[in-house]
Design a protein around this motif. Structure first.
Motif, short mmCIF file in Angstrom:
data_model
loop_
_atom_site.label_atom_id
_atom_site.label_comp_id
_atom_site.label_asym_id
_atom_site.label_seq_id
_atom_site.Cartn_x
_atom_site.Cartn_y
_atom_site.Cartn_z
N LEU A 88 25.74 46.57 -17.45
CA LEU A 88 26.48 45.30 -17.55
C LEU A 88 27.22 45.00 -16.24
CD1 LEU A 88 27.88 45.84 -21.14
CD2 LEU A 88 26.13 44.18 -20.48
N TRP A 107 21.30 43.39 -30.15
CA TRP A 107 22.66 43.21 -29.63
C TRP A 107 22.63 42.41 -28.33
CZ3 TRP A 107 25.16 44.49 -25.13
CH2 TRP A 107 26.54 44.38 -25.13
N ASP A 133 22.12 38.77 -29.06
CA ASP A 133 23.34 38.17 -29.61
C ASP A 133 24.36 37.85 -28.52
OD1 ASP A 133 22.22 38.40 -32.10
OD2 ASP A 133 23.41 40.15 -32.71
N HIS A 134 24.27 38.56 -27.39
CA HIS A 134 25.20 38.33 -26.28
C HIS A 134 24.56 37.57 -25.13
CE1 HIS A 134 27.41 41.35 -28.57
NE2 HIS A 134 28.49 40.97 -27.91
N GLN A 135 23.45 36.88 -25.44
CA GLN A 135 22.75 36.04 -24.47
C GLN A 135 22.39 36.79 -23.19
OE1 GLN A 135 25.94 34.50 -25.87
NE2 GLN A 135 24.45 34.24 -27.52
N LEU A 136 21.92 38.04 -23.36
CA LEU A 136 21.49 38.87 -22.25
C LEU A 136 19.99 39.13 -22.38
CD1 LEU A 136 24.43 41.43 -22.37
CD2 LEU A 136 23.99 39.82 -20.50
N ASP A 138 16.78 40.60 -23.40
CA ASP A 138 16.76 41.41 -24.61
C ASP A 138 15.52 42.29 -24.79
OD1 ASP A 138 14.86 39.52 -25.26
OD2 ASP A 138 16.10 38.50 -26.76
N LEU A 184 32.30 45.84 -24.54
CA LEU A 184 30.93 45.56 -24.95
C LEU A 184 30.21 46.83 -25.38
CD1 LEU A 184 30.07 42.90 -22.24
CD2 LEU A 184 30.22 42.50 -24.71
N ASP A 187 31.23 47.61 -28.85
CA ASP A 187 30.60 46.68 -29.78
C ASP A 187 29.13 47.06 -30.02
OD1 ASP A 187 30.93 44.13 -31.32
OD2 ASP A 187 29.31 43.49 -29.99
N ALA A 188 28.42 47.43 -28.95
CA ALA A 188 27.01 47.80 -29.08
C ALA A 188 26.85 49.08 -29.90
CB ALA A 188 26.39 47.98 -27.70
N ARG A 232 27.33 48.30 -33.49
CA ARG A 232 26.16 47.62 -34.04
C ARG A 232 25.07 48.62 -34.40
NH1 ARG A 232 23.44 42.59 -33.80
NH2 ARG A 232 21.43 42.90 -34.81
#
Length: 322
Positions: A40, A94, A97-100, A102, A219, A222-223, A226
């Motif tokens: 990230l 995930w 969902d975070h617009q990365l 994928d 983040l 959060d990941a 998930r």
């Protein structure tokens, strides 16, 4: 005069000098999550970053369209599998969902020869100029004569595979989760002894923390949550321990029923990255060359067992003196 090495960890300096970076979980399971904070941060710095993992999931049940080559699958949020424990897909969802980006690439668990071929194919496809192997824990730093090796088969397959990719300018290793491998018999006093030897030989790239108040830490938490929610009965003990350390928890912290019969020692050292070069780590290793030509993890396990049986002695565990 202040140097860049003082202001920025050498591991990150080397990665920032690259343009297209592959961050790959070395030991399977949820290891790729150990590389997420670095991935990230590099993306935020404008680098093209791709994620991959040596997979524990039964990939051979995937639809044929997921396969991009022998032992190499492209996992997306929509990849179908009957296996509930699918960390690569959980991470892909995930990321979406975070617009990365994928896609998470998955390597089948194999021996060194087919794994290196899969790495080489992915490097060519993506134009990779740096590979960072990430290990949840530190057992990838074992050289082979320690009393306890942790779970070496997958780590050593990855290390040997990438050590042979001499055309990639930067090949690095980062470990996150110091102390976690004690459950598998690793002496962390010997981990430090090995790092000191690498430092003398110029292969140690220092240590640095994941800043607990950083976006990357939030983040990552959060990941990991998930992935735990996707398959709670197989929640990652390693990533759960790192997450607990990032939250500032300490001692025997309970975050999954899988540790109900264990006594944990969550502490701030678990949120430290230790960096080394692939070249130096491979050069110090005692049996890595014997893994050349292996095609299955069972063969790797057999080679390791034969090597250790022939050793006159093992290095005994080294306790911290204070």
């Amino acid at each position: 005069m202040t140097t860049d090495a003082f202001l920025q960890p050498p591991l990150l300096t080397r990665l920032l000098a690259a343009e297209r970076i592959l961050i790959a979980g070395a030991g399977g399971g949820h290891d790729v999550y150990a590389g997420l904070p670095i991935a990230l941060a590099l993306r935020a710095a404008g680098r093209e970053v791709h994620l991959a993992n040596l997979s524990f999931t039964h990939l051979y049940g995937l639809d044929g369209s997921a396969w991009e080559g022998p032992q190499l699958a492209r996992i997306t949020p929509d990849t179908r599998s009957s296996d509930r424990q699918f960390p690569e897909r959980s991470l892909a969802r995930w990321l979406r969902d975070h617009q990365l980006p994928d896609t998470v690439w998955a390597f089948a668990a194999t021996g060194v020869k087919p794994l290196r071929a899969a790495y080489r194919a992915l490097v060519r496809r993506l134009g990779i100029d740096a590979i960072l192997l990430v290990d949840g824990g530190t057992d990838i730093l074992m050289r082979g004569d320690e009393a306890g090796l942790g779970t070496p088969e997958e780590d050593m397959a990855s290390l040997a595979a990438v050590a042979g990719l001499k055309g990639v300018p930067q090949r690095l290793v980062a470990c996150l989760g110091f102390g976690i491998d004690a459950h598998h018999g690793v002496s962390h006093g010997l981990v430090l002894e090995n790092l000191a030897a690498l430092q003398r030989e110029g292969g140690y790239l220092g240590a640095f923390s994941v800043p607990p108040d950083s976006p990357e830490a939030a983040l990552h938490l959060d990941a990991v949550a998930r992935a735990r929610d996707d398959c709670p009965e197989r929640a990652s003990i390693v990533q759960g321990s790192v997450a607990a350390a990032l939250r500032g928890e300490f001692g025997d912290v309970r975050f999954t029923e899988r540790t109900s019969d264990s006594t944990l020692f969550i502490n701030p050292l678990m949120a430290l990255y230790f960096g080394v070069t692939v070249e130096a780590l491979a050069a110090r290793h005692l049996y890595l060359d014997r893994l050349e030509g292996t095609t299955t993890t069972r063969e790797i396990a057999s080679v390791i067992a034969d090597f250790r049986e022939d050793l006159p002695r093992l290095r005994p565990p080294l306790a911290f003196p204070h």
